[in-house]
Design a protein around this motif. Structure first.
Motif: not given
Ligand code: BGC
Length: 366
Positions: A252, A254-257, A259, A262, A265, A309, A325
């Motif tokens: 988790g 750096r997962i929100d970085r 792109t 959608p 993930g 994802n 996840n």
């Protein structure tokens, strides 16, 4: 219930080990499905079913010796057959991951596959290896209880050329490895890329997400993709990107970085540093809360990291709900869309040659 035959080699390690077969219901076409329960001498338990050759349950100990089921799965054959099955534990084939536009050629012959994930072919097609009831043979091997699954895929099935004979053997070894050995032969030039699509959660299936699991992948490079997840053909360093797992890192972190398409993930093909086809370490996962540690080794040149994802409140075993996840897949494989990229290792199989692959998931605690 039926019992496996002993091959006479494994008596010492077999004292507490067992294999038991039982019914797992029937498919919608009325074909009986069997489940085999393999127990090794340390009490690790793997349940595998003939439908899709799927690993359905896998019980391993935490650091206090408490067993938990660490793979996602279903309770009935109907759910494995249904549209909501995201390949839980299944063998994927004939070609794992994507082939662009469902098109490829071998020796100048053009072939067209099902575009089951438009515009591409994903994981074999509409009726792929996960939908087949395989023939099972259980035995005690010298390494532990084992089941071999066989399937004869006919020439033209889902558009692939050649009659393909496939054998997949699961062995639960005395070293707490679930070992998967693949063999395939053909009578016409064809392409093959097989994998297992188990979804792991080392805290226990259905108990939460895997974002706190720590992952290491022995890969300095990955294959970037376009917006339909087809490789561009490049082989790109992971260094200085959120894809870098060369040192053990929280999934988790750096997962929100990311792109990518959608829901974002990890869904990336890692080019393993070991490329010589020899059996080597590829990845490891550690769950700090339970102490479970899983080591993945393979003969394959790549591994797909997929962090579930698309899991969207899937109703799983024992009434559990699997969330986004809620698990991760580490799918040993050749690169996606290899038949359309001459710079990728070849996935062509010819008459007289043997497709061979070995992957192990080894469990311990820290
Ligand atoms: C693929 C994902 C796909 C998932 C379920 C993974 O192997 O890389 O893109 O969504 O399988 O089909």
């Amino acid at each position: 219930m039926f019992l496996a035959k002993e091959d006479g080699e494994g008596h010492g390690i077999m004292e507490k080990a067992s294999i038991r077969g039982s019914s797992f219901g029937r498919t919608s076409e009325g074909i009986p499905v069997e489940e085999y329960t393999l127990v090794n001498c340390n009490g690790v338990v793997a349940k595998v079913i003939t439908l899709g050759c799927a690993i359905r349950e896998l019980y391993t100990s935490d650091r206090d010796g408490i067993l938990a089921d660490v793979v996602l799965g279903f309770d009935s054959a109907a759910q494995y057959e249904g549209p909501d099955n995201p390949y839980f534990g299944s063998i994927v084939g004939r070609y794992a991951n994507r082939i662009a536009q469902g098109k490829f050629s071998v020796d100048g012959e053009n072939y067209t596959l099902a575009r089951n994930e438009p515009p591409n072919c994903l994981h074999g097609g509409f009726r792929s290896f996960k939908d087949i009831v395989w023939k099972a043979t259980a035995r005690y091997s010298s390494q532990g209880p084992a089941v071999t699954f066989n399937y004869e895929s006919h020439d033209g099935e889902e558009g692939y050329p050649g009659n393909l004979s496939v054998a997949v053997t699961y062995t639960l070894t005395a070293n707490n490895e679930l070992k998967i050995q693949y063999l395939a032969t053909t009578d016409k030039p064809t392409i093959v890329n097989l994998t297992n699509h188990s979804y792991f959660n080392l805290s226990g299936a259905g108990t939460g997400n895997i974002l706190d699991h720590e992952l290491m992948i022995l890969a300095d490079n990955y294959t970037p993709v376009d917006d339909t997840l087809i490789p561009t053909g490049g082989i790109t360093p992971v260094k200085d990107t959120p894809l870098d797992f060369t040192a053990s890192t929280r999934i988790g972190a750096r997962i929100d970085r990311l792109t990518n398409t959608p829901p974002a993930g990890y869904d990336h093909n890692y080019v393993l540093n070991s490329q010589d086809g020899l059996f080597a370490s590829a990845a490891s996962v550690y769950d700090p809360s339970s102490g479970r540690f899983m080591q993945v080794s393979t003969t394959e040149p790549a591994i797909q990291l997929y962090t579930g994802n698309h899991l969207n409140r899937v109703k799983g075993k024992g009434g559990m709900t699997y969330l986004r996840n809620g698990a991760l897949c580490l799918e040993s494989q050749h690169y996606p869309d290899s038949p359309n990229h001459s710079n990728f290792p070849s996935t062509v199989l010819r008459p007289g040659d043997r497709y061979k692959q070995t992957t192990t998931y080894k469990f311990s605690t820290k």
